[in-house]
Design a protein around this motif. Structure first.
Motif, PDB file in Angstrom:
ATOM      1  N   ASN A   4       0.810  -1.216   0.000  1.00 43.28           N
ATOM      2  CA  ASN A   4       0.000   0.000   0.000  1.00 43.28           C
ATOM      3  C   ASN A   4       0.846   1.270   0.000  1.00 43.28           C
ATOM      4  O   ASN A   4       0.335   2.361   0.127  1.00 43.28           O
ATOM      5  CB  ASN A   4      -0.996   0.001   1.169  1.00 43.28           C
ATOM      6  N   CYS A   5       2.153   1.117  -0.130  1.00 46.10           N
ATOM      7  CA  CYS A   5       3.053   2.259  -0.258  1.00 46.10           C
ATOM      8  C   CYS A   5       2.852   2.895  -1.624  1.00 46.10           C
ATOM      9  O   CYS A   5       2.871   2.215  -2.648  1.00 46.10           O
ATOM     10  CB  CYS A   5       4.494   1.790  -0.098  1.00 46.10           C
ATOM     11  N   ARG A   6       2.659   4.199  -1.640  1.00 40.31           N
ATOM     12  CA  ARG A   6       2.479   4.940  -2.896  1.00 40.31           C
ATOM     13  C   ARG A   6       3.456   6.116  -2.893  1.00 40.31           C
ATOM     14  O   ARG A   6       3.363   6.984  -2.041  1.00 40.31           O
ATOM     15  CB  ARG A   6       1.039   5.429  -3.016  1.00 40.31           C
ATOM     16  N   ILE A   7       4.397   6.093  -3.849  1.00 39.96           N
ATOM     17  CA  ILE A   7       5.424   7.133  -3.894  1.00 39.96           C
ATOM     18  C   ILE A   7       5.201   8.035  -5.106  1.00 39.96           C
ATOM     19  O   ILE A   7       5.090   7.562  -6.238  1.00 39.96           O
ATOM     20  CB  ILE A   7       6.843   6.516  -3.887  1.00 39.96           C
ATOM     21  N   ILE A  44      -1.775  13.624  -5.388  1.00 42.64           N
ATOM     22  CA  ILE A  44      -1.905  13.917  -3.960  1.00 42.64           C
ATOM     23  C   ILE A  44      -3.385  13.930  -3.555  1.00 42.64           C
ATOM     24  O   ILE A  44      -3.757  13.430  -2.499  1.00 42.64           O
ATOM     25  CB  ILE A  44      -1.232  15.271  -3.617  1.00 42.64           C
ATOM     26  N   GLU A  45      -4.231  14.497  -4.421  1.00 40.26           N
ATOM     27  CA  GLU A  45      -5.665  14.614  -4.135  1.00 40.26           C
ATOM     28  C   GLU A  45      -6.411  13.288  -4.300  1.00 40.26           C
ATOM     29  O   GLU A  45      -7.482  13.110  -3.738  1.00 40.26           O
ATOM     30  CB  GLU A  45      -6.307  15.650  -5.070  1.00 40.26           C
ATOM     31  N   ALA A  46      -5.858  12.374  -5.078  1.00 46.10           N
ATOM     32  CA  ALA A  46      -6.552  11.117  -5.405  1.00 46.10           C
ATOM     33  C   ALA A  46      -6.764  10.261  -4.167  1.00 46.10           C
ATOM     34  O   ALA A  46      -6.011  10.356  -3.187  1.00 46.10           O
ATOM     35  CB  ALA A  46      -5.757  10.339  -6.444  1.00 46.10           C
ATOM     36  N   GLN A  47      -7.754   9.405  -4.253  1.00 49.79           N
ATOM     37  CA  GLN A  47      -8.020   8.474  -3.159  1.00 49.79           C
ATOM     38  C   GLN A  47      -6.785   7.605  -2.941  1.00 49.79           C
ATOM     39  O   GLN A  47      -6.196   7.099  -3.891  1.00 49.79           O
ATOM     40  CB  GLN A  47      -9.225   7.601  -3.497  1.00 49.79           C
ATOM     41  N   GLY A  48      -6.394   7.451  -1.715  1.00 52.71           N
ATOM     42  CA  GLY A  48      -5.187   6.687  -1.402  1.00 52.71           C
ATOM     43  C   GLY A  48      -3.997   7.582  -1.161  1.00 52.71           C
ATOM     44  O   GLY A  48      -3.076   7.216  -0.452  1.00 52.71           O
ATOM     45  N   GLY A  49      -4.001   8.772  -1.766  1.00 50.49           N
ATOM     46  CA  GLY A  49      -2.929   9.740  -1.546  1.00 50.49           C
ATOM     47  C   GLY A  49      -1.552   9.181  -1.832  1.00 50.49           C
ATOM     48  O   GLY A  49      -1.386   8.267  -2.631  1.00 50.49           O
ATOM     49  N   VAL A  50      -0.556   9.750  -1.175  1.00 54.77           N
ATOM     50  CA  VAL A  50       0.827   9.306  -1.349  1.00 54.77           C
ATOM     51  C   VAL A  50       1.481   9.105   0.015  1.00 54.77           C
ATOM     52  O   VAL A  50       1.124   9.767   0.987  1.00 54.77           O
ATOM     53  CB  VAL A  50       1.656  10.300  -2.199  1.00 54.77           C
ATOM     54  N   SER A  51       2.428   8.189   0.063  1.00 53.41           N
ATOM     55  CA  SER A  51       3.166   7.891   1.300  1.00 53.41           C
ATOM     56  C   SER A  51       4.373   8.806   1.459  1.00 53.41           C
ATOM     57  O   SER A  51       4.746   9.176   2.567  1.00 53.41           O
ATOM     58  CB  SER A  51       3.646   6.444   1.286  1.00 53.41           C
ATOM     59  N   ILE A  77       3.324  14.874   4.652  1.00 55.67           N
ATOM     60  CA  ILE A  77       3.834  13.776   3.827  1.00 55.67           C
ATOM     61  C   ILE A  77       5.317  14.053   3.558  1.00 55.67           C
ATOM     62  O   ILE A  77       5.662  15.110   3.032  1.00 55.67           O
ATOM     63  CB  ILE A  77       3.055  13.658   2.499  1.00 55.67           C
ATOM     64  N   PRO A  78       6.201  13.128   3.913  1.00 55.36           N
ATOM     65  CA  PRO A  78       7.635  13.364   3.712  1.00 55.36           C
ATOM     66  C   PRO A  78       8.018  13.349   2.230  1.00 55.36           C
ATOM     67  O   PRO A  78       7.428  12.620   1.435  1.00 55.36           O
ATOM     68  CB  PRO A  78       8.298  12.218   4.462  1.00 55.36           C
ATOM     69  N   TYR A  79       9.015  14.164   1.904  1.00 60.91           N
ATOM     70  CA  TYR A  79       9.513  14.204   0.524  1.00 60.91           C
ATOM     71  C   TYR A  79      10.987  14.568   0.550  1.00 60.91           C
ATOM     72  O   TYR A  79      11.498  15.073   1.540  1.00 60.91           O
ATOM     73  CB  TYR A  79       8.727  15.218  -0.314  1.00 60.91           C
TER      74      TYR A  79
END
Length: 128
Positions: A4-7, A44-51, A77-79
């Protein structure tokens, strides 16, 4: 890394973006690629977002990653920044105060570093 990690990968150079995408897949993380601010914001706005995210500082048509970085900060959210434009971007880099990996760099190392920010305790991630 978990499935479920999304980068989020923001870069306007297709070959760099592709290398980062493959490196994310190798880490069993879903890559969300973008070549401009609008595409990045949609992820970023999408369902699930980003990790977590890897942001190129300077994009095409005079765009920078700043609006994306600010939105990620707002959402905690870290970047990290991945740029080859260090001399021209000194002010932007200082304003963002984020971890920087200068280009060229090993895509695997860039992705692994971003993922480590996502799994680090919040206060440790801020100290980089």
């Amino acid at each position: 890394m978990s499935a479920n990690c999304r980068i989020l990968l923001l870069d306007d150079e297709p070959l760099i973006l592709m290398d980062l995408e493959f490196a994310a897949e190798d880490q069993e993380c879903q890559p969300l690629t973008a070549t401009n601010v609008r595409e990045a914001m949609e992820h970023i706005e999408a369902q699930g977002g980003v990790s977590c995210a890897v942001l190129d500082v300077t994009l095409r048509d005079g765009e920078t990653c700043v609006p994306v970085a600010r939105e990620l900060e707002r959402r905690s959210i870290p970047y990290l920044l991945h740029s080859g434009d260090l001399n021209r971007q000194e002010g932007t880099l200082a304003a963002l105060n984020a971890r920087l990996i200068p280009k060229p760099a090993c895509s695997r190392r860039v992705v692994e570093t971003a993922l480590s920010l996502a799994t680090a305790p919040l206060d440790a991630a801020k100290s980089h």
